[in-house]
Write an enzyme that holds these catalytic residues in place. Structure first.
Site, PDB file in Angstrom:
ATOM      1  N   CYS A  71      31.883   7.225  17.481  1.00  0.00           N
ATOM      2  CA  CYS A  71      32.275   5.896  17.946  1.00  0.00           C
ATOM      3  C   CYS A  71      32.207   5.861  19.467  1.00  0.00           C
ATOM      4  O   CYS A  71      32.355   6.887  20.131  1.00  0.00           O
ATOM      5  CB  CYS A  71      33.696   5.583  17.479  1.00  0.00           C
ATOM      6  SG  CYS A  71      34.235   3.900  17.904  1.00  0.00           S
ATOM      7  N   ASP A  72      31.986   4.690  19.989  1.00  0.00           N
ATOM      8  CA  ASP A  72      32.077   4.484  21.429  1.00  0.00           C
ATOM      9  C   ASP A  72      32.697   3.110  21.653  1.00  0.00           C
ATOM     10  O   ASP A  72      32.436   2.175  20.897  1.00  0.00           O
ATOM     11  CB  ASP A  72      30.707   4.569  22.100  1.00  0.00           C
ATOM     12  CG  ASP A  72      30.838   4.785  23.594  1.00  0.00           C
ATOM     13  OD1 ASP A  72      31.380   5.836  23.993  1.00  0.00           O
ATOM     14  OD2 ASP A  72      30.421   3.907  24.364  1.00  0.00           O
TER      15      ASP A  72
END
Length: 190
Positions: A71-72
């Protein structure tokens, strides 16, 4: 808590805690060491999607045949991505920028399953902040809770400045749980 059949491609304690909140404890944590520089003219949405995908691909290359979750998340005002402040003065400038305005927390979550199939979801959440006085800004900066965060830490005392949220609270913290659970379930991880 029982571990699930996936590797988390992140060193973020917030992401791990969020996963545990929905009973998804990864069997391993393996941060991805990638260049996180934004490319010229890259929109915030494209940037965050590319980062999540590159993190997942890097860890998948190190652990073939495994389910990889990455995830970012970035905080954005207009098209400007807010970076982690390196000093109190930089954080004060960030606080002045978001004061009385809407900012966005854009999260991309990516799952590469054991067969190499890639799935990616993008979540854009809007955060409306009240107009902040110089004293409120100075007091917030003095808490130091913002250190290591892009913009602010919504789950801390900054929450007292938030007039409205439209979107995913967990996405603002750093991992949109609804989308994450659906991706994991779709790969047979329950």
């Amino acid at each position: 808590m029982e571990t699930k059949d996936f590797i988390l491609a992140s060193s973020s304690p917030h992401r791990l805690a969020l996963l545990q909140q929905i009973n998804f404890c990864p069997k391993n944590v393996c941060p991805a060491d990638i260049d996180e520089s934004r490319q010229p003219f890259e929109t915030p949405s494209r940037y965050v999607k590319r980062m999540a995908l590159e993190k997942a691909r890097r860890v998948a290359a190190m652990h073939p045949g495994e389910n990889i979750l990455a995830c970012d998340t970035v905080a954005v005002v207009g098209r400007r991505v807010l970076h982690k402040a390196a000093s109190d003065e930089e954080q004060k400038q960030t606080m002045r920028l978001i004061s009385g305005r809407a900012s966005h927390a854009i999260s991309a979550v990516c799952l590469i399953d054991k067969n190499g199939r890639e799935a990616l979801r993008l979540v854009d959440s809007r955060v409306v902040t009240k107009r902040l006085s110089e004293k409120e800004i100075a007091d917030y900066v003095a808490t130091r809770e913002w250190v290591g965060c892009c913009g602010y830490k919504i789950e801390g005392c900054f929450a007292g400045f938030v007039r409205k949220i439209v979107g995913s609270y967990s996405g603002i913290v750093g991992l949109p749980l609804y989308e994450t659970q659906n991706l994991l379930n779709g790969a047979g991880i329950k």
